[in-house]
Design a protein around this motif. Structure first.
Motif, PDB file in Angstrom:
ATOM      1  N   SER A 216       0.285   3.585  -4.392  1.00 11.87           N
ATOM      2  CA  SER A 216      -0.112   4.765  -3.830  1.00 11.87           C
ATOM      3  C   SER A 216       0.808   5.801  -4.286  1.00 11.87           C
ATOM      4  O   SER A 216       2.007   5.580  -4.429  1.00 11.87           O
ATOM      5  CB  SER A 216      -0.575   4.570  -2.510  1.00 11.87           C
TER       6      SER A 216
ATOM      7  N   GLN B  14       0.784  -1.115  -0.096  1.00 12.59           N
ATOM      8  CA  GLN B  14       0.294  -0.008  -0.082  1.00 12.59           C
ATOM      9  C   GLN B  14       0.770   1.376   0.081  1.00 12.59           C
ATOM     10  O   GLN B  14       0.567   2.491  -0.233  1.00 12.59           O
ATOM     11  CB  GLN B  14      -1.167  -0.024   1.205  1.00 12.59           C
ATOM     12  N   ASP B  15       2.060   1.213   0.284  1.00 17.85           N
ATOM     13  CA  ASP B  15       2.933   2.418   0.444  1.00 17.85           C
ATOM     14  C   ASP B  15       3.714   2.462  -0.695  1.00 17.85           C
ATOM     15  O   ASP B  15       4.620   3.339  -0.996  1.00 17.85           O
ATOM     16  CB  ASP B  15       4.011   2.147   1.572  1.00 17.85           C
TER      17      ASP B  15
ATOM     18  N   GLY C  86       0.990   8.662  -0.476  1.00 14.28           N
ATOM     19  CA  GLY C  86       0.188   8.145   0.613  1.00 14.28           C
ATOM     20  C   GLY C  86      -1.376   8.089   0.175  1.00 14.28           C
ATOM     21  O   GLY C  86      -2.068   7.643   1.049  1.00 14.28           O
ATOM     22  N   ILE C  87      -1.714   8.511  -0.853  1.00 10.94           N
ATOM     23  CA  ILE C  87      -3.171   8.331  -1.240  1.00 10.94           C
ATOM     24  C   ILE C  87      -3.194   7.172  -2.140  1.00 10.94           C
ATOM     25  O   ILE C  87      -2.316   6.987  -3.041  1.00 10.94           O
ATOM     26  CB  ILE C  87      -3.575   9.478  -2.204  1.00 10.94           C
ATOM     27  N   ILE C  88      -4.092   6.371  -2.020  1.00 16.37           N
ATOM     28  CA  ILE C  88      -4.159   5.292  -2.656  1.00 16.37           C
ATOM     29  C   ILE C  88      -4.609   5.338  -4.222  1.00 16.37           C
ATOM     30  O   ILE C  88      -5.484   6.195  -4.204  1.00 16.37           O
ATOM     31  CB  ILE C  88      -5.255   4.008  -2.079  1.00 16.37           C
TER      32      ILE C  88
ATOM     33  N   ARG D  21      -6.837   4.411  -6.542  1.00 15.48           N
ATOM     34  CA  ARG D  21      -7.654   3.543  -6.844  1.00 15.48           C
ATOM     35  C   ARG D  21      -7.991   2.653  -8.190  1.00 15.48           C
ATOM     36  O   ARG D  21      -8.269   1.568  -8.295  1.00 15.48           O
ATOM     37  CB  ARG D  21      -9.073   4.088  -6.333  1.00 15.48           C
TER      38      ARG D  21
END
Ligand SMILES: Nc1ncnc2c1ncn2[C@@H]1O[C@H](COP(=O)(O)OP(=O)(O)OP(=O)(O)O)[C@@H](O)[C@H]1O
Ligand SMILES: Nc1ncnc2c1ncn2[C@@H]1O[C@H](COP(=O)(O)OP(=O)(O)OP(=O)(O)O)[C@@H](O)[C@H]1O
Ligand SMILES: [Mg+2]
Ligand SMILES: [Mg+2]
Lengths: 347, 311, 518, 331
Positions: C373, C367-368, C376-378, C380
């Motif tokens: 991402s 996720q990092d 820090g924002i995924i 999508r």
């Protein structure tokens, strides 16, 4: 979509059911339920001042609710928000009356003190939860009592203002959180609360750190396996929750009371926890549950004056609503989780 | 013209509040006024709205206010609604918009302390007393109003019986009679044989403990002699019923209550008094009774000044 | 479809249909089980075997159909009724209470009481008697929490026996046993039928079915597609009946592209939850393009080994190296970052968040990282695209990327885990029980994926309690017992007997050709 | 020295027993739910309605014993609602528990207002408490006699219940089932033990004792009802339940520790320490106890010795099993 509609409908029915029961209770104390309802609505929304009054009550419940949401999301149960609120309120006040600083700076400093106090107050339970898995429900509940006693001690034995009041001296105006309207004490705290709700929601649903917290709450073993440092994360989540709890105290002290006293804000922490639970830990949902509780609280104030029913009746109705909704939420959940094993409380 | 009276407080259920309610009920009956009681609860956030709800319609001619936590909201509202007469009971503030009905609980407590001290000095000469040479005090929460009782009690004891030790404790709550009773047992255990309660419902536990332990207690605010008959030595009365009734009567009679005026009820006016419980009175030696009368006269005449914490 | 009864029927199910909502788990199933026989039921995952047995045991109510027991029509509203009718069931997942003793567990629900109080002494005595009578060795006084899986199973069987069952249902009983333990179990089962009892037995291990059963029924997609005497069938017949096509189980071909050592483990020690020594000085290495298998009875340190290697459990001594770099004592996150992928053995606990969507499950651990991402924002959109691609590549059977993991069957959940771990940048993969409880069709796919990873040059440590799986895939097999490595066997020349002895902690006579030949 | 003598004497022991009894009763009640795997934070409310209706019942009938029955019946009603929502409707037990606490607070005050026209406290009205039991022949036992005689009946009941419950959990079928349902519900389900029924029974047994605790508070400890008179004792009990894991003996020890720190702190006040600080002592003791116990569970040596001792003596080694989301993957 229809799922969501169904659930709203269900909640509505549950609330109606609770109100029906409430009406029966009201009848037993010899008052007309209709009159009580009208008074309640009038008290909560009858005029701009009253709407503002409702929002004023909503603000601390909302902020405390968000504090609770943060901890729930991480699978943790911070029930000590009450204590963090008292600590935050006291130390914000302390900065507010002890220093004389330029306006905005003073307010920001006092608010930071509130946040730090909230964090400090949860730090020890958080540390032990993170390091040794000490049950945080109990440690934070117990810490509530200590927080209330310590702030009372500081207020009355150390910082008491002169005169008969059990309270601290008032804070300087430079530390005030500005009011939104001239006719009410409603202040920027509400905006802070709303922004926080949206911010926390976005954080949990859109960011990678929010994802890490969410997964930790949903399945800590999975999160651990995925490389998330559970101890650190648990500590940080609780600290963040405590920070928001402290912030709630700061908002009350700087925005509303402008001083600290005994009985500073009793019950908001618990109401916040329940508002968050009813919203299933969703910060956006918490806005509405907090508003609902705020309206009940503010509406019930007029009850004492205009009817023979007492505020406790509203407490009873509030409890009935919580019970009805809590059952209702889970009737729906029951369909999918049938195993007995899943329903165990996680310590 | 109808006279509407309101009273707002969080303490209607506790001794002093009960006396106020009694006075208002009497006014309702005898003077035909309408009475509304508003219970504040304990949430500081609510007070201002509650005052607004009361004052806004302007239908109340006189509003009694009791409880120091309401002071801020009271002053704000009194300023905003100068046509409503607010009477603050049990203290005097700076505000010139409010009428004050002040009770010198410190004076009454002085006599209570004197009684307790004198009796403790007699020690085991008296039925049910030991030679601990100490007296006790159980407060509700440690707040200035309660301390006002305590300093008077202490001064009275020191004045009348300098060798008697005072053990003062606070329950931290007005709602826990079990704790009151436990504290009293602890005080008895440490040699106090007479304990003065200023603790609302917690204090009921104090009185009951005196019966359970076969010792003595002193009641407060209203006549509590019958809570533990034979064990409540005296009750320190704050005759709020009389004071409240008189103020309402003044309004009904068309007298104006001067804003800022202070109506003091003290030993001199009889608004505060120490009532010796009849079922214990004969155990109290005559010299003690005489000494109490003497002290009372000294206070009334101003010869003795009793300390206070609420000014 | 049913077999003409030569002996009286112990059980006859007539046209059983069981639906879960719109989904039909059992459709018009007829099943005849002869008395005094061992009757095997096989079928792919989700074929409806457990459901059918739950119906027979009164745990589920059929929507249609009848149940006849010993020639009598019965209604079984709950397990108690089934027990009263002489049926006993040993569940796929054991249901023992860890803090109670063996005897207490055996008698739970039918305690012996004296004067209203439980008579512990009598229960212990009876348990001991029963265990002797049926050759199921247990110590009635031991706390169950301290016992091994094999013994737990004996207790489960004792529980059934003490209730006077004559018809015993075992749902995948051998999934967790060593070959020896399995063989002992079969011995016991044969003992049962010799005493006139009837056994119904579900398994994914076709050899076992061939070995032990008298009759086989095959379920496919909820229907009974065949019930025949085992003797009339071959293994490949069974497979074909089950999945409708041919599946091979032979050792997969090797391509000798073994490279340099990637993972090096030296003298590794660690403790388990109860602080008991779980690993006692384990050393080995895994090279790029090599599959090293770890065999052993569950509970001999394999799980702890995987956990230490993946950073989930601290080691108390020893060193780990990845590509020559020491990774001892690093956190799970750092070890992942260093290039270790991990398919956990307990997939439902560690492998997935059952309530989260497939895409959220695929995100874990990365996720990092960009492009998953940014700041820090995924991301999508990227996540959704990747999820769709992986669902396709790994043949994950689901309604869509947003379906929660729990809506998938066990095998498909496993594929999510593989999809996540096999598509990272790891050089080394720890794969723990990749096909536990997974049906043959899916097993084949999973094995194929593992081989592809090997061919891509990854170093693979494969832990499995299924010997045939190791034999099929591994270049070398290390046998673990009691936290140490008992011996090493080349994947080409496997002697099951020898592995079995190693697994039981017995070092066989040295046979120079086999030990240490890598 | 003199100070110590003033603090530590037989009356402190007696006070400890007195302060322990109500928490002990309610905590023993909570042990049923804890053992059955239910987290019952609603003890506070059950105790409060128990106290209130005990008083109402006594005033109505003139007999404190019938009053106790009324109190118990009221607490049972609350427990039944708790069970209905938590067990049958699977509602979150924290929400339900907290809501029932709120309900109890509001209901007692509303009813008090409706019946007596005031709030605050109820005494007089012909209210009589339970008689204190003077045990015969205790005079010969010296200080010990002094220590064990003269309490109201429910104090004895609380302490006698400890061994009774130990026996109950170890030797009775219901006790065994309660433990099984809490520890491994799937096992109970598989054996045809109705989880629902056992959890209902546990909740009701809990209500029974919580009601007795409340009745004791109103008719034994004191003779009155006061708004919110349970004053956090229910929450204290929950804390004790968590670190005792519901074991009666550990509950007793926890309650005694609480009772002692409570009794001692009340005495400390006479030394002139601020009441606010002194009143925090029992909570701090609880917190420190909680933290210390969880810290202690860390060192390997202790763990290992306990584990092996457990095996040797086959004493129940008390490892709290981490409740996982699913047990389905047990190998
Ligand atoms: N609550 C539910 N509602 C609908 N379907 C469900 C539910 N729970 C599980 N399922 C279905 O159950 C199946 C998963 O069950 P289970 O884990 O037993 O699968 P399985 O039969 O073992 O499959 P596999 O072969 O993959 O292991 C899925 O097919 C899913 O659709
Ligand atoms: N409780 C349930 N709710 C909904 N669907 C279910 C439920 N239990 C089983 N099913 C469905 O029934 C199907 C058959 O499941 P069952 O557990 O009988 O398969 P199985 O043959 O035992 O598989 P396995 O070999 O993996 O054990 C599953 O795929 C699932 O979709
Ligand atoms: Mg199955
Ligand atoms: Mg399966």
């Amino acid at each position: 979509m229809s799922d969501r509609f169904d659930s709203l409908l269900g909640q509505g029915l549950a609330i109606l059911f609770a109100l029906g029961l409430g009406a029966l209770v009201i009848l037993t104390v010899d008052e007309s339920p209709m009159k009580v309802l009208v008074t309640l609505l009038n008290g909560a929304f009858g005029s701009p001042e009253r709407i503002a009054g409702t929002l004023l009550q909503t603000t601390p419940i909302l902020i405390c609710g968000i504090a609770a949401c943060i901890s729930f999301r991480g699978g943790l149960f911070n029930i000590g928000i009450e204590g963090q609120l008292f600590m935050g309120g006291f130390w914000a006040t302390w900065v507010g009356f002890s220093f004389n600083l330029p306006p905005i700076l003073h307010m920001l400093l006092a608010m930071s003190a509130a946040v730090i106090a909230g964090m400090a107050w949860i730090a020890i339970p958080a540390f032990f939860r993170a390091r040794y898995k000490t049950n945080e429900v109990v440690s934070t509940i117990l810490a509530n009592y200590v927080a209330v006693l310590i702030t009372s001690y500081l207020t009355i034995n150390i910082f008491k203002r002169s005169g008969g009041q059990s309270e601290t001296p008032p804070i300087f105006e430079s530390a005030y959180l500005p009011e939104l309207f001239s006719f009410s004490r409603l202040n920027w705290g509400l905006i802070i609360g709303l922004a926080l709700a949206i911010g926390v929601y976005l954080f949990f649903t859109r960011t990678s750190r929010g994802y890490a917290v969410t997964e930790m709450g949903a399945n800590p073993k999975f999160a651990e396996y995925g490389g998330i440092d559970i101890r650190k994360q648990v500590f940080l989540v609780l600290i963040a929750s405590g920070a928001v709890g402290g912030l709630a105290g700061g908002v009350e002290a700087l925005g509303v009371h402008h001083r600290f006293m005994e009985g500073f804000a009793p019950g908001f922490g618990f109401d916040g926890v329940i508002a968050a639970l009813l919203a299933n830990g969703n910060p956006i949902g918490t806005i509405f549950t907090a508003l609902f509780f705020g309206a009940l609280r503010s509406g019930s104030l007029l009850l004492e004056v205009d009817t023979t029913a007492s505020r406790e009746i509203i407490t009873v109705i509030q409890a009935l609503i919580i019970l009805a909704v809590s059952a209702q939420i889970t009737i729906r959940r029951k369909a999918s989780d049938s195993t007995a094993g899943e329903r165990r409380w996680k310590f | 013209k109808d006279v509407n009276v309101a009273a707002i407080s969080g303490y209607f259920s506790q001794g002093f509040g009960v006396a106020i309610v009694e006075g208002l009920k009497k006014a309702e009956k005898d003077l035909g006024v309408k009475v509304k009681l508003v219970d504040t609860g304990n949430r500081a956030l609510d007070y201002e709205e509650q005052f607004n709800n009361l004052a806004k319609g302007g239908e109340y001619d006189i509003v009694f206010v009791m409880g120091w936590e309401l002071v801020d909201a009271l002053q704000k509202t009194a300023e905003a609604y100068p046509n409503t007469k607010f009477v603050f009971i049990d203290g005097v503030l700076d505000s010139k918009h409010v009428v004050y009905a002040n009770f010198a609980q410190n004076e009454g407590s002085f006599l209570a302390g004197a009684l307790a001290g004198l009796m403790a000095e007699k020690g085991s000469d008296i039925d049910g007393l030991g030679d601990g040479k100490a007296i006790g005090f159980v407060g509700g929460r440690d707040i200035p109003v309660i301390r006002d009782f305590m300093v008077g009690y202490e001064q009275g004891a020191k004045t009348a019986a300098p060798d008697v030790r005072l053990d003062a404790v606070f329950a931290g709550t007005f709602d826990d009679p079990a704790k009151g009773s436990e504290l009293t047992m602890a005080l008895y255990g440490q040699g106090s044989d007479i304990v003065y309660n200023v603790a609302g419902p917690t204090g009921e536990g104090v009185l009951q403990a005196s019966a359970a332990a076969g010792k003595y207690s002193i009641g407060v605010d209203v006549n509590q002699c019958n809570v533990a008959p034979g064990h409540v030595m005296a009750s320190m009365l704050k005759n709020a019923n009389v004071a409240v009734f008189d103020l309402v009567k003044d309004v009904v009679d068309g007298k104006t209550l001067e804003p800022g005026s202070v109506h003091t009820a003290n030993l001199k006016t009889g608004g505060v008094e120490l009532l010796l419980c009849p079922d214990v009175a004969d155990k109290i030696p005559a010299d003690v009774k005489a000494k109490l009368e003497e002290l009372k006269a000294d206070i009334a005449s101003g010869k003795i000044k009793v300390a206070t914490t609420t000014q | 479809m049913s077999v003409t009864p030569a002996t009286p029927l112990a059980i006859e199910l007539k046209s059983i249909t069981k639906r879960f909502g719109a989904f039909v788990a059992n459709e018009d199933v007829n099943l005849a089980v002869e008395s005094g026989k061992i009757h095997a039921i096989i079928g792919e995952n989700g074929a409806g075997k457990t459901t059918l047995m739950n119906v027979l045991f009164g745990l589920l109510q059929p929507d249609e159909g009848e149940i006849w027991i010993d020639g009598e029509k019965k209604s079984l509203p709950n397990p108690a009724a089934a027990i009263a009718a002489g049926i006993g069931m040993v569940h796929q997942h054991f249901k023992l209470v860890p803090s109670l003793t063996v005897a207490e567990n055996v008698f739970l629900g039918m305690e012996i009481r004296k004067g209203g109080l439980i008579d512990h002494a009598a229960q212990i005595k009876k348990t001991a008697e029963l265990s002797k009578q049926f050759g199921l060795q247990v110590d009635p006084n031991e706390r169950v929490g301290l016992l091994s899986v094999g013994i737990e199973q004996r207790i489960e069987i004792l529980k059934v026996l003490v209730r006077g069952a004559r018809i015993i249902i075992l749902d995948e009983p051998t999934a967790v046993l060593t070959p020896q333990e399995s063989r002992e179990l079969f011995q016991t089962l044969r003992g049962f039928v010799a005493q006139g009892m009837t056994v119904i037995f579900i398994s994914h291990h076709l050899e076992e079915v061939m070995e032990v059963s008298d009759t086989v029924s095959v379920l496919r997609l909820g229907k009974n597609v065949a019930s025949r005497p085992t003797a009339e069938l071959t293994k490949s017949d069974l497979v074909q009946l089950m999945v409708g096509r041919l599946v091979s189980f032979d050792r997969l071909p090797r391509t000798p592209t073994i490279g340099k050592t990637v993972l090096e483990v030296e003298d590794l020690w660690c403790r388990d939850e109860r602080q008991l020594q779980a690993l006692r000085g384990v050393s080995f290495g895994v090279k790029a393009g090599e599959i090293v298998g770890i065999a052993g009875v569950a509970g001999n340190g394999q799980t702890e080994l995987a956990e230490v290697l993946s950073g989930l459990r601290p080691s108390s001594h020893g060193s780990l190296k990845l590509n020559g770099r020491t990774i001892t004592g690093l956190s799970a996150r750092d070890i992942r970052a260093a290039g270790v992928g991990h398919v956990p053995g307990d997939r439902l606990v560690r492998g997935v968040d059952r309530n989260a969507s497939i895409s959220m499950n695929l995100l874990m651990g990365r996720q990092d990282q960009s492009p998953w991402s940014t700041h820090g924002i995924i991301n999508r959109r990227y996540l959704l695209e990747q999820t769709q691609a992986l669902i396709k590549r790994f043949d994950i059977r689901t309604r869509g990327p947003e379906s929660p993991a729990k809506s998938l069957s066990g095998g498909n959940i496993q594929k999510i885990v593989l999809a996540r771990e096999f598509t990272g940048s790891a050089d080394c993969l720890l794969i723990d029980q990749p096909t536990r409880g997974v049906d043959i069709g899916a097993q084949e796919q999973i094995h194929g994926e593992i081989m592809r990873q090997r061919d891509a040059g990854k170093a693979i440590l494969l832990i499995s309690v299924q010997l045939d799986e190791l034999i099929r895939l591994a270049d070398r097999i290390l046998v673990m017992f009691g936290g140490t490595i008992m011996g090493e066997i080349s994947g080409d020349r496997v002697d099951e007997e020898e592995i079995g002895m190693l697994m039981a902690g017995v070092v066989p006579e040295p046979r120079p050709n086999q030990v240490g030949a890598a | 020295m003199e100070v110590l003598e003033r603090l530590l004497n037989i009356s402190l022991v007696i006070a400890t027993i007195r302060t322990t009894a109500p928490i002990l009763l309610v905590a023993l009640g909570g042990s049923f739910t804890t053992k059955a795997g239910i987290f019952n934070i609603g003890l506070e409310g059950q105790m409060l309605v128990g106290a209130f209706f005990a008083v109402i019942g006594t005033i109505a009938t003139g007999s404190p014993w019938l009053g106790v029955l009324c109190g118990v019946a009221a607490a049972l009603t609350l427990a039944l609602i708790f069970a209905l929502l938590v067990v049958s409707f699977k509602a979150n037990e924290v929400v339900v528990g907290l809501a029932l606490n709120i309900l109890a607070g509001g209901l007692t005050v509303s009813l008090m207002k409706a019946i007596f026209g005031t709030r605050g406290s109820i005494f007089g009205h012909g209210l009589v408490g339970l008689p204190a039991l003077k045990l015969p022949n205790v005079k010969d036992l010296g200080w010990f006699g002094q220590m064990i005689s003269g309490y109201t009946p429910l104090v004895y009941a609380a302490f006698i219940l400890v061994p009774v419950l130990i026996l109950f959990y170890n030797r009775s079928r219901l006790g065994l089932y309660i433990r099984v349902v809490g520890e491994k519900p799937e096992a109970a389900e598989a054996l045809g033990i109705s989880i629902t029924r056992i959890r209902y029974i546990s909740s009701l047994l809990c209500g029974l004792l919580a009601g007795l605790a409340g009745a004791h508070l109103a008719l034994g400890y004191t003779t009155m009802f006061t708004e919110n008179m349970s004053s956090g004792r229910g929450f204290m009990a929950v804390a004790i339940l968590i670190f005792s894991n519901g074991d009666p003996l550990k509950i007793l020890l926890g309650c005694l520790l609480f009772g002692f720190s409570d009794a001692l702190s009340l005495r400390l006040q006479t030394l002139g320490i601020s009441s606010y600080l002194v009143l925090a002592v029992p909570y701090l003791v609880a917190l420190i106890g909680l933290f210390a116990l969880s810290y202690r569970s860390r060192p390997r040596l202790i763990q290992e010795t306990l584990a092996s001792m457990g095996r040797v003596l086959s004493v129940k080694s008390n490892t709290i099993k981490p409740a996982t989301a699913t047990d389905a993957s047990k190998p």
